[in-house]
Design an enzyme around this catalytic site. Sequence first.
Site, PDB file in Angstrom:
ATOM      1  N   ARG A  82       0.834  -1.212   0.000  1.00 25.18           N
ATOM      2  CA  ARG A  82       0.000   0.000   0.000  1.00 25.18           C
ATOM      3  C   ARG A  82       0.863   1.253   0.000  1.00 25.18           C
ATOM      4  O   ARG A  82       0.514   2.266  -0.623  1.00 25.18           O
ATOM      5  CB  ARG A  82      -0.948  -0.029   1.197  1.00 25.18           C
ATOM      6  N   LYS A 184      -2.774   6.494   1.362  1.00 21.28           N
ATOM      7  CA  LYS A 184      -2.589   7.020   2.719  1.00 21.28           C
ATOM      8  C   LYS A 184      -1.711   8.281   2.644  1.00 21.28           C
ATOM      9  O   LYS A 184      -0.565   8.301   3.104  1.00 21.28           O
ATOM     10  CB  LYS A 184      -1.963   5.932   3.599  1.00 21.28           C
ATOM     11  N   GLU A 220     -16.257   5.976   4.869  1.00 20.66           N
ATOM     12  CA  GLU A 220     -15.475   5.518   6.016  1.00 20.66           C
ATOM     13  C   GLU A 220     -15.385   6.656   7.014  1.00 20.66           C
ATOM     14  O   GLU A 220     -16.026   7.696   6.835  1.00 20.66           O
ATOM     15  CB  GLU A 220     -14.096   5.029   5.566  1.00 20.66           C
TER      16      GLU A 220
HETATM   17  N1  PLP Z   1      -9.238   4.242   6.659  1.00 24.44           N
HETATM   18  C1  PLP Z   1      -8.416   5.251   6.946  1.00 24.44           C
HETATM   19  C2  PLP Z   1      -8.751   6.594   6.422  1.00 24.44           C
HETATM   20  C3  PLP Z   1      -7.265   5.033   7.723  1.00 24.44           C
HETATM   21  O1  PLP Z   1      -6.447   6.038   8.030  1.00 24.44           O
HETATM   22  C4  PLP Z   1      -6.993   3.737   8.190  1.00 24.44           C
HETATM   23  C5  PLP Z   1      -5.792   3.467   8.969  1.00 24.44           C
HETATM   24  O2  PLP Z   1      -4.814   3.007   8.478  1.00 24.44           O
HETATM   25  C6  PLP Z   1      -7.881   2.703   7.869  1.00 24.44           C
HETATM   26  C7  PLP Z   1      -8.993   3.003   7.107  1.00 24.44           C
HETATM   27  C8  PLP Z   1      -7.640   1.319   8.334  1.00 24.44           C
HETATM   28  O3  PLP Z   1      -6.633   0.699   7.570  1.00 24.44           O
HETATM   29  P1  PLP Z   1      -5.759  -0.450   8.173  1.00 24.44           P
HETATM   30  O4  PLP Z   1      -6.698  -1.510   8.603  1.00 24.44           O
HETATM   31  O5  PLP Z   1      -4.914  -0.892   7.035  1.00 24.44           O
HETATM   32  O6  PLP Z   1      -4.986   0.108   9.285  1.00 24.44           O
HETATM   33  C1  COI Z   2      -4.024   3.437  11.487  1.00 22.10           C
HETATM   34  O1  COI Z   2      -4.964   2.759  11.906  1.00 22.10           O
HETATM   35  O2  COI Z   2      -2.889   2.945  11.352  1.00 22.10           O
HETATM   36  C2  COI Z   2      -4.194   4.814  11.121  1.00 22.10           C
HETATM   37  O3  COI Z   2      -3.388   5.299  10.391  1.00 22.10           O
HETATM   38  C3  COI Z   2      -5.359   5.527  11.651  1.00 22.10           C
HETATM   39  C4  COI Z   2      -5.064   6.858  12.236  1.00 22.10           C
HETATM   40  C5  COI Z   2      -4.163   6.821  13.426  1.00 22.10           C
HETATM   41  C6  COI Z   2      -4.675   7.847  11.207  1.00 22.10           C
END
Ligand code: PLP
Ligand code: COI
Length: 343
Positions: A82, A184, A220
């Site tokens: 990612r 991200k 989200e």
């Molecule tokens: N959506 C957003 C906007 C986020 O910042 C995050 C955090 O990383 C997620 C979803 C969840 O992603 P992940 O499960 O890969 O941490």
């Molecule tokens: C994460 O879950 O890793 C995130 O980046 C969410 C938040 C702290 C921005």
Amino acid sequence: MKKADLDWGSMDFSYKQTNARFVANWDNGSWDEGAMTEDANIVINECAGVLQYAQTCFEGLKAYTTVDGRIVVFRPDLNDARLKDSCDRLRIPALPEGMFIKSVEEVVRANAEFVPPYGTGATMYLRPFIFGSGPVIGVKPAPSYQYRLFATPVGPYFKGGAKPITIRVCDYDRAAPHGTGHIKAGLNYAMSLYAIDDAHEAGFAENMYLDAATRTKVEETGGANFLFVTKDGKVVTPKSDTILPSITRRSLMVVAKDILGLEVEEREVYKEELADFAECGLCGTAAVISPVGCVNDHGKEIFFPAGMEDMGPVTRKLYETLTGIQMGTVEGPEGWIHEIKCD
Ligand code: PLP
Ligand code: COI
């Protein structure tokens, strides 16, 4: 492994400086080897791409102590992939093959005393990020970049841990069609700060963003994807090109289908359907799975039948299975757990 003398059980989700971090630099067309440093500060030019045009992206993953005392990280290969996608969209040079995993391993080893002990509820959050470090005044990619990865022990992202939160439908948009919602990028979070402060001031824990084009579909929150459970036990998650492809959500859909034998569906979810669901949760690395008890849509309150006291039964099963895999009490699919030998 001797652990740092910290109150693991009462930890919040905040930055705490640890021993050492990984740093690599890109200049003249290539990345250097990278090295560990004890210096937590960065000195960059006033005209650096990150400072002028927010040319930066990041990742988030966690290190856990398993029930048998090993230190592991969860699916770091997906964070690596990612991060590459984020870099590509922001014209940032991708890391060389292998550097991401190497940096994760080195940072976890150097800070092993900060990986919280099993059973404390705390974990060690790892934050990899890349930014334009070189000066740029015309709008174009920076001439040089820095990659860093630091570690910080953390507790639950939402105060109260497993207690259901109340969120609101947000009037601000997070991501435009064909924009950067699926990566991200730091800029996605900068533009959400007004909305999150506004939500907190109004007494809500988070914002439910809708799709910017029609404002009819659930996207989200600022830092997590949604999971819903239908009244007949199906796990549903919104499908959209403008949300971050959460690694937690993708893993939970596999857990739901292959381990718990539930029906799963990734599809567009309309705001109008909210009242039909039995349970709602937010999922992400930081959030793990945080139950949502109520969505406030401009004063209209939608309470999920699972209630405001505890996680719903399906959300709880998902939570326990996923954290069980991460902590070594449940066998997960092959390749999900990456052990880091620290002794
Ligand atoms: N959506 C957003 C906007 C986020 O910042 C995050 C955090 O990383 C997620 C979803 C969840 O992603 P992940 O499960 O890969 O941490
Ligand atoms: C994460 O879950 O890793 C995130 O980046 C969410 C938040 C702290 C921005």
